[in-house]
Scaffold this active site. Structure first.
Site, PDB file in Angstrom:
ATOM      1  N   GLU A  84       0.812  -1.222   0.000  1.00 24.53           N
ATOM      2  CA  GLU A  84       0.000   0.000   0.000  1.00 24.53           C
ATOM      3  C   GLU A  84       0.841   1.266   0.000  1.00 24.53           C
ATOM      4  O   GLU A  84       0.372   2.339   0.380  1.00 24.53           O
ATOM      5  CB  GLU A  84      -0.950   0.017   1.213  1.00 24.53           C
ATOM      6  CG  GLU A  84      -2.006  -1.072   1.207  1.00 24.53           C
ATOM      7  CD  GLU A  84      -3.036  -0.934   0.103  1.00 24.53           C
ATOM      8  OE1 GLU A  84      -2.869  -0.102  -0.810  1.00 24.53           O
ATOM      9  OE2 GLU A  84      -4.016  -1.698   0.149  1.00 24.53           O
ATOM     10  N   HIS A 103      -2.736   2.184   8.721  1.00 22.95           N
ATOM     11  CA  HIS A 103      -3.757   1.469   7.940  1.00 22.95           C
ATOM     12  C   HIS A 103      -3.995   0.123   8.604  1.00 22.95           C
ATOM     13  O   HIS A 103      -3.043  -0.617   8.845  1.00 22.95           O
ATOM     14  CB  HIS A 103      -3.284   1.293   6.496  1.00 22.95           C
ATOM     15  CG  HIS A 103      -4.113   0.321   5.716  1.00 22.95           C
ATOM     16  ND1 HIS A 103      -5.489   0.404   5.643  1.00 22.95           N
ATOM     17  CD2 HIS A 103      -3.777  -0.761   4.986  1.00 22.95           C
ATOM     18  CE1 HIS A 103      -5.944  -0.585   4.897  1.00 22.95           C
ATOM     19  NE2 HIS A 103      -4.926  -1.315   4.497  1.00 22.95           N
ATOM     20  N   HIS A 105      -6.823  -3.448   9.147  1.00 22.35           N
ATOM     21  CA  HIS A 105      -8.019  -4.216   8.769  1.00 22.35           C
ATOM     22  C   HIS A 105      -8.729  -4.552  10.080  1.00 22.35           C
ATOM     23  O   HIS A 105      -9.142  -5.685  10.304  1.00 22.35           O
ATOM     24  CB  HIS A 105      -7.641  -5.502   8.032  1.00 22.35           C
ATOM     25  CG  HIS A 105      -6.997  -5.280   6.693  1.00 22.35           C
ATOM     26  ND1 HIS A 105      -6.649  -6.321   5.859  1.00 22.35           N
ATOM     27  CD2 HIS A 105      -6.650  -4.139   6.032  1.00 22.35           C
ATOM     28  CE1 HIS A 105      -6.101  -5.823   4.750  1.00 22.35           C
ATOM     29  NE2 HIS A 105      -6.092  -4.502   4.831  1.00 22.35           N
ATOM     30  N   TYR A 124     -19.276  11.534  20.908  1.00 24.15           N
ATOM     31  CA  TYR A 124     -18.401  12.705  20.757  1.00 24.15           C
ATOM     32  C   TYR A 124     -16.955  12.342  20.415  1.00 24.15           C
ATOM     33  O   TYR A 124     -16.214  13.147  19.842  1.00 24.15           O
ATOM     34  CB  TYR A 124     -18.461  13.600  22.002  1.00 24.15           C
ATOM     35  CG  TYR A 124     -17.633  13.127  23.180  1.00 24.15           C
ATOM     36  CD1 TYR A 124     -16.303  13.492  23.280  1.00 24.15           C
ATOM     37  CD2 TYR A 124     -18.183  12.335  24.184  1.00 24.15           C
ATOM     38  CE1 TYR A 124     -15.531  13.058  24.358  1.00 24.15           C
ATOM     39  CE2 TYR A 124     -17.432  11.909  25.254  1.00 24.15           C
ATOM     40  CZ  TYR A 124     -16.104  12.267  25.335  1.00 24.15           C
ATOM     41  OH  TYR A 124     -15.344  11.843  26.377  1.00 24.15           O
ATOM     42  N   HIS A 165     -12.471  -3.508   2.611  1.00 22.83           N
ATOM     43  CA  HIS A 165     -11.017  -3.515   2.840  1.00 22.83           C
ATOM     44  C   HIS A 165     -10.656  -3.182   4.292  1.00 22.83           C
ATOM     45  O   HIS A 165     -10.313  -4.076   5.039  1.00 22.83           O
ATOM     46  CB  HIS A 165     -10.356  -2.539   1.849  1.00 22.83           C
ATOM     47  CG  HIS A 165      -8.868  -2.572   1.894  1.00 22.83           C
ATOM     48  ND1 HIS A 165      -8.077  -2.287   0.805  1.00 22.83           N
ATOM     49  CD2 HIS A 165      -7.995  -2.835   2.911  1.00 22.83           C
ATOM     50  CE1 HIS A 165      -6.805  -2.406   1.144  1.00 22.83           C
ATOM     51  NE2 HIS A 165      -6.738  -2.726   2.416  1.00 22.83           N
ATOM     52  N   TYR A 219      -6.734  19.979  25.124  1.00 19.77           N
ATOM     53  CA  TYR A 219      -6.103  18.906  25.911  1.00 19.77           C
ATOM     54  C   TYR A 219      -4.896  18.298  25.192  1.00 19.77           C
ATOM     55  O   TYR A 219      -4.305  17.347  25.678  1.00 19.77           O
ATOM     56  CB  TYR A 219      -7.110  17.786  26.184  1.00 19.77           C
ATOM     57  CG  TYR A 219      -8.159  18.119  27.209  1.00 19.77           C
ATOM     58  CD1 TYR A 219      -7.797  18.385  28.534  1.00 19.77           C
ATOM     59  CD2 TYR A 219      -9.510  18.138  26.871  1.00 19.77           C
ATOM     60  CE1 TYR A 219      -8.761  18.683  29.477  1.00 19.77           C
ATOM     61  CE2 TYR A 219     -10.481  18.451  27.814  1.00 19.77           C
ATOM     62  CZ  TYR A 219     -10.106  18.714  29.112  1.00 19.77           C
ATOM     63  OH  TYR A 219     -11.054  19.006  30.047  1.00 19.77           O
TER      64      TYR A 219
HETATM   65 ZN   LIG Z   1      -5.078  -3.144   3.545  1.00 14.72          ZN
END
Ligand SMILES: [Zn+2]
Length: 223
Positions: A84, A103, A105, A124, A165, A219
């Site tokens: 990726e 990233h 899954h 929130y 994905h 914060y």
């Molecule tokens: Zn992926």
């Protein structure tokens, strides 16, 4: 000092292993990167996270066609950067304020993404992601099309879901991108539970989300 690991690589390894231990990177999926002066450092493809070290990370340029090393001496003849890398490069090019990308899954958020559903502002804490999390259309993993979808999904957001994905979370620092990835998974679990129970929570409006984002900034949770 020569054996010190430069440029946040140790933290990158720590965060990737912690995401894996928390079950957010099933079966060696996902990848993590941090921006560097000329590009970014990213986790390798297909390496079990427990075996990850600072020296197994890859540094790539931000250009359209990074000079991809075919092999990395001393690591493994088959070692390659995450498939990726295009998505990471495109996000860093599009958003100069992004300093790190996670990233995953992660199971609950990916379940939502497989139904083509995003996360509405029902809690929130979604303010960590900048508001409602979109689910972008499916495209083949590693493709330039998927990279385009990820970039669009991140417009004014710190997270997006990718249909069929997984999840992308970003932040100015790895600490923030990590926190966003964890929160998206947490909220996805809550949203799935609400849907399973047939409940329809009241959604927060834009003004309230803006107030929460302001408080989070106070914060130091966003930077
Ligand atoms: Zn992926």
């Amino acid at each position: 000092m020569s054996n010190q690991v430069p440029n946040g690589r140790a933290e990158l390894v720590e965060v990737a292993q912690s995401l894996d231990a928390a079950g957010l990177m099933p079966n060696k999926s996902g990848n993590v990167s941090i921006r560097t002066a000329g590009g970014f450092v990213i986790t390798p493809a297909g390496t079990p996270y427990r075996d990850l070290t600072a020296s197994s990370l890859f540094e790539l340029g931000n250009g359209d066609t990074p000079d991809l090393p075919e092999r990395k001496p001393g690591v493994s003849p088959f070692a390659r950067p995450s498939s990726e890398w295009r998505m990471h490069a495109a996000i860093y090019r599009a958003y100069p304020s992004v300093g790190a990308i996670v990233h995953t899954h992660s199971p609950q958020a990916t379940a939502l993404a497989c139904a083509g559903l995003g996360l509405p502002p029902f809690h929130y804490m979604i303010a960590l992601a900048g508001g409602e999390v979109r689910c972008m259309p499916y495209a083949t993993f590693g493709s330039a099309e998927l990279a385009d979808h990820a970039v669009r999904g991140l417009e004014e957001r710190r997270a997006t879901l990718l249909a069929n994905h997984g999840v992308i979370a970003v932040g100015p620092t790895l600490r923030v991108a990590h926190a966003v990835a964890l929160e998206v998974e947490n909220l996805a679990g809550q949203w799935l539970a609400l849907r399973a129970a047939g409940l329809q929570p009241q959604l927060l409006d834009t003004e309230e989300l803006a107030r929460v984002i302001e408080q989070f900034a106070g914060y130091g949770r966003l930077g």
